[in-house]
Motif scaffolding. Sequence first.
Motif, PDB file in Angstrom:
ATOM      1  N   PHE A 236       0.874  -1.171   0.000  1.00 54.38           N
ATOM      2  CA  PHE A 236       0.000   0.000   0.000  1.00 54.38           C
ATOM      3  C   PHE A 236       0.914   1.225   0.000  1.00 54.38           C
ATOM      4  N   PRO A 237       1.336   1.663  -1.204  1.00 56.66           N
ATOM      5  CA  PRO A 237       2.309   2.746  -1.303  1.00 56.66           C
ATOM      6  C   PRO A 237       1.845   4.016  -0.605  1.00 56.66           C
ATOM      7  N   PRO A 238       2.752   4.964  -0.343  1.00 55.72           N
ATOM      8  CA  PRO A 238       2.369   6.235   0.288  1.00 55.72           C
ATOM      9  C   PRO A 238       1.231   6.909  -0.475  1.00 55.72           C
ATOM     10  N   ASN A 239       0.322   7.501   0.275  1.00 52.04           N
ATOM     11  CA  ASN A 239      -0.861   8.225  -0.225  1.00 52.04           C
ATOM     12  C   ASN A 239      -2.045   7.317  -0.536  1.00 52.04           C
ATOM     13  N   THR A 240      -1.914   6.010  -0.346  1.00 47.37           N
ATOM     14  CA  THR A 240      -3.030   5.117  -0.670  1.00 47.37           C
ATOM     15  C   THR A 240      -3.921   4.817   0.532  1.00 47.37           C
ATOM     16  N   ALA A 241      -3.535   5.249   1.747  1.00 44.67           N
ATOM     17  CA  ALA A 241      -4.420   5.142   2.903  1.00 44.67           C
ATOM     18  C   ALA A 241      -5.347   6.364   2.910  1.00 44.67           C
ATOM     19  N   PRO A 242      -6.511   6.284   3.549  1.00 43.48           N
ATOM     20  CA  PRO A 242      -7.446   7.409   3.542  1.00 43.48           C
ATOM     21  C   PRO A 242      -6.817   8.708   4.065  1.00 43.48           C
ATOM     22  N   ASP A 243      -6.940   9.779   3.273  1.00 45.98           N
ATOM     23  CA  ASP A 243      -6.464  11.119   3.647  1.00 45.98           C
ATOM     24  C   ASP A 243      -4.972  11.141   4.007  1.00 45.98           C
ATOM     25  N   GLU A 244      -4.202  10.242   3.440  1.00 45.71           N
ATOM     26  CA  GLU A 244      -2.807  10.122   3.866  1.00 45.71           C
ATOM     27  C   GLU A 244      -1.966  11.320   3.460  1.00 45.71           C
ATOM     28  N   ASN A 245      -2.334  12.015   2.380  1.00 43.75           N
ATOM     29  CA  ASN A 245      -1.532  13.173   1.983  1.00 43.75           C
ATOM     30  C   ASN A 245      -1.536  14.241   3.065  1.00 43.75           C
ATOM     31  N   ALA A 246      -2.662  14.382   3.795  1.00 43.98           N
ATOM     32  CA  ALA A 246      -2.714  15.351   4.899  1.00 43.98           C
ATOM     33  C   ALA A 246      -1.789  14.927   6.030  1.00 43.98           C
ATOM     34  N   HIS A 247      -1.726  13.641   6.302  1.00 42.18           N
ATOM     35  CA  HIS A 247      -0.868  13.138   7.375  1.00 42.18           C
ATOM     36  C   HIS A 247       0.607  13.205   6.962  1.00 42.18           C
ATOM     37  N   ILE A 248       0.881  12.983   5.683  1.00 38.60           N
ATOM     38  CA  ILE A 248       2.256  13.127   5.189  1.00 38.60           C
ATOM     39  C   ILE A 248       2.713  14.568   5.345  1.00 38.60           C
ATOM     40  N   ALA A 249       1.845  15.512   4.990  1.00 31.13           N
ATOM     41  CA  ALA A 249       2.182  16.932   5.143  1.00 31.13           C
ATOM     42  C   ALA A 249       2.497  17.261   6.591  1.00 31.13           C
ATOM     43  N   THR A 250       1.726  16.707   7.517  1.00 28.15           N
ATOM     44  CA  THR A 250       1.945  16.985   8.941  1.00 28.15           C
ATOM     45  C   THR A 250       3.264  16.398   9.427  1.00 28.15           C
ATOM     46  N   ALA A 251       3.572  15.161   9.000  1.00 25.02           N
ATOM     47  CA  ALA A 251       4.840  14.540   9.394  1.00 25.02           C
ATOM     48  C   ALA A 251       6.023  15.328   8.843  1.00 25.02           C
ATOM     49  N   TYR A 252       5.922  15.824   7.608  1.00 26.22           N
ATOM     50  CA  TYR A 252       6.995  16.629   7.030  1.00 26.22           C
ATOM     51  C   TYR A 252       7.136  17.962   7.771  1.00 26.22           C
ATOM     52  N   SER A 253       6.005  18.548   8.165  1.00 23.13           N
ATOM     53  CA  SER A 253       6.063  19.792   8.936  1.00 23.13           C
ATOM     54  C   SER A 253       6.761  19.565  10.271  1.00 23.13           C
ATOM     55  N   ASN A 254       6.433  18.453  10.944  1.00 22.56           N
ATOM     56  CA  ASN A 254       7.112  18.111  12.203  1.00 22.56           C
ATOM     57  C   ASN A 254       8.604  17.904  11.984  1.00 22.56           C
TER      58      ASN A 254
END
Length: 657
Positions: A236-254
Motif C-alpha cells: 500500500f504505497p504512500p498516499n493510498t491510505a485514507p487522507d494520507e496526503n494530509a498526514h504526510i504533510a503533517t509529518a513533514y512539517s514536524n
Amino acid sequence: MIKITAKNEKKSFIIYGLLLMIMCLSLLCFYFFMVRPASFEEVSYQPNYPQEASAKEMKLQKGQTWVQTIKGSRNEITSFDIMFGAGKSANVSVDFHEKKSGQLLGSWKLEVPEAEESHYQHFAFETPVDNAMGKEYEIKIQTEETSEPTVSLPYTEKDFYGNGSLTAGGEKLDGDLFFLLNATSGFMRKLFMGFAAWVILGGAVLAFLVIRRKCRTENLFLVLGLTWGMFFVIFFPPNTAPDENAHIATAYSNADRIMGREAEDEQGKVSVRASDLNIPVMTDVSRKTFNMVYEKWQEPVNDQAVSYIRGRLGTPIVAHLPQTIGVVLGWLTGQGAVQTLYLGKFMGLLFYIFCVYWAIRFIPWGKMSLMLIALFPMSLELAGSFSYDCLVNALCFLFIGYTMHLIYKKEIVTWKDILFLAAIAGIMAPCKIAYIFVCGICFLIPKKKFRKKQYFIGCGMIMASGVVFLIIERMSFLYNSLVATGESAGAVEGAVGFSLHDIISQPINSLKMVFNTYFEQGEYYLGTIVGQSLGWFQVNISWVVIAGLLLLLFMTTFSSAQESECMTAKERIVVIMLSLIMIGGTVMGMWLNFTPDFCTYIAGVQGRYFLPFLPLLVLAVKNKTIYIRKKMDYGLAAAVFALEFMAALDVWRYIIK
C-alpha cells in the motif's frame, strides 16, 4: 491441559506441512496464471501530469520541427504516446533518437485522423528500447502538409516534466508536450517472488511455534504482525491510505521543526524537498502506482525547499511522531523521496507492533481477542501508514491492556502506574477527542489496590491529563488558524450541513436519520471495521475473509481453562456505556461536520473509527456460557494467517487487474 508427545508433534508437523505446501502451490498458480501475464502488459508510467497542468496549442507548420527531449527512468521503453489537438487529418512523421549518439531507434509516418478534441496517438517500437535508464532521447515531429497547417500540438504551460525540454522550430518553449512513455511491469514478477518468500518464511516460523506449543500469545502476534504488517507497508504505497496526503504533510512539517527548518510558507503550506514534491498524489493501489514508485525510487535527491500541496493538520507533534522519525532519518541519510516515505511507514508499523506486543503481554485475559483485532487488515493498513490512527490505535490497545492488568492482576497500584496511564491519555486525547473515554475504565480499578486517597486522585489525574493536553493543543490550533491560512474539509462543497439545534429541534427526523444509518450503513460499518474496503475504498477484500475473521473474534469470547475470568455485571455496564458514548461522539462529529442536509443517513462514518475501543466491547461480551476445554490460541493463529493470506491475494488481484 494438553500434553505434547512425539506422536502429537509428528501429527501437527504433517498437518502444518501440508498447509504450507498448499500455500506454496497457491502462490505458484497465482504467479503463472495472473502475475506473470499481467507483467508483460504495457503500462503508461511517465509523466504523471498534475490536475493543474492546463494546455496551450500551437499549429504544426510545414518544415517546422518540434523536439521533445526526455530522460529514461526505466530500463525499457516499449512504446510512447503523443497528444495531438483537434483538427483535420494530416500526414505527420515522428522520429525517436538517442540524443548523445544520434542513433535512430524508431521512425513512423502516419496520418493523424480528423478529431473534434485532443487525443493520443500510439507509437510502438518493433524492438523495445533497452538500457534506457538515465539516457536522454529526442522525439522529433514534423508535418508533410503543403497547405495551411491543420494539426496542432498541445503542450503544458509549465515545465511539469522536469527531465526534458521542448523546442518548436528552434524556439524553446516553457512547457512540455503531453506524452506518455510505456513499458511492461517486469519488476512486478520479482516483487511477487519477494512477497512469496516473505510469506513462506512467516508461515514456516509460525508453524514451528505452533507445533512446539511453547509460544506466548504476544510472540505469536510478533510473527503475524511483522509478516502481514510488512505486506501492508510495501503493497500500500504512500498516499493510498485514507487522507494520507494530509498526514504526510503533517509529518513533514514536524520533521522541518525538528531539523530547524522553515515549516510552512506564508499560505500555510508545508515546506518539503523538491524531490518529495515530485511524487504525484496517486491514491489507487494499482500497477500504475507501483510503476510510479519504481520509477521515483531511482530519482536523485533534490534538497531545494519548495511548498507542498497543502498545510499541516491541527494535531500535536506526537500524533505523527513515529512517522516523523522515519522522515528525519530519511533526510539525514540522504534518502530519496520514496525511500523517505517508506521509512515513515515502517517506523509507524514498528511503533504499533511494539505497543500491541506489550498490550497483549499485560492483559491478563482476552489476549486472543486483542491480538485478532490488532491484526485486522484495516488495523494493519493504518499501522503501516502516515495516519495518526496508527498511534491512536496502538495507544488505546496499550491503555486497555495495562488497565486490565491493574484491575485483575497487579496487587498494588503505584504512582508509576498512574503516571504511565496519564501519559498515554495525554498523548491520545488531542488526536481524537472521543477516545478520551477509553480512559474511563481506570475507574474500574478496585479501590483496595490504592493507598488512602490515591484512587480518586490517581484516576482523576489520568482523565485530567487527557483533558488538559486537549485544551492546550486546541488553543494552539486556534492560534495557528488565526496567523496561517489552512484548508477546510467538507462532504460536498457549498452544501448546508446540520447544526446541533437542527438535530435537537427535529427529534423525529433525527431518529429517522439514526435508523437509516443503521439499516443502510450497518453492513458497511461491519465490513470496514475489519477491512472490507482498503485504500481509498477501492481494494475490496472477499467477504469470506471478513466473515472468517469475525467468526474467529466471536470464538475468542468463549471461556477456556486458560482464560476463565470475565467482567462483572457492573464492569460490563461501565464498559458498554463508555463505548456507546464514544460511538455517539464519533457519529455526532460526522453528523455535524460532514453530513449535508439532503442526506437521509449520517455520512462519513467508517468502521475504522470504532477500532480503538472495539477490544473493550469484545471483552465485555466474553462469557462462561460456552466453555472450551482445549486451548485455541495456536489454531486461531494459524487460521488468522490463512485468512490474511487470502486477503493479500485479493490485494494482488486488484493490483494486477
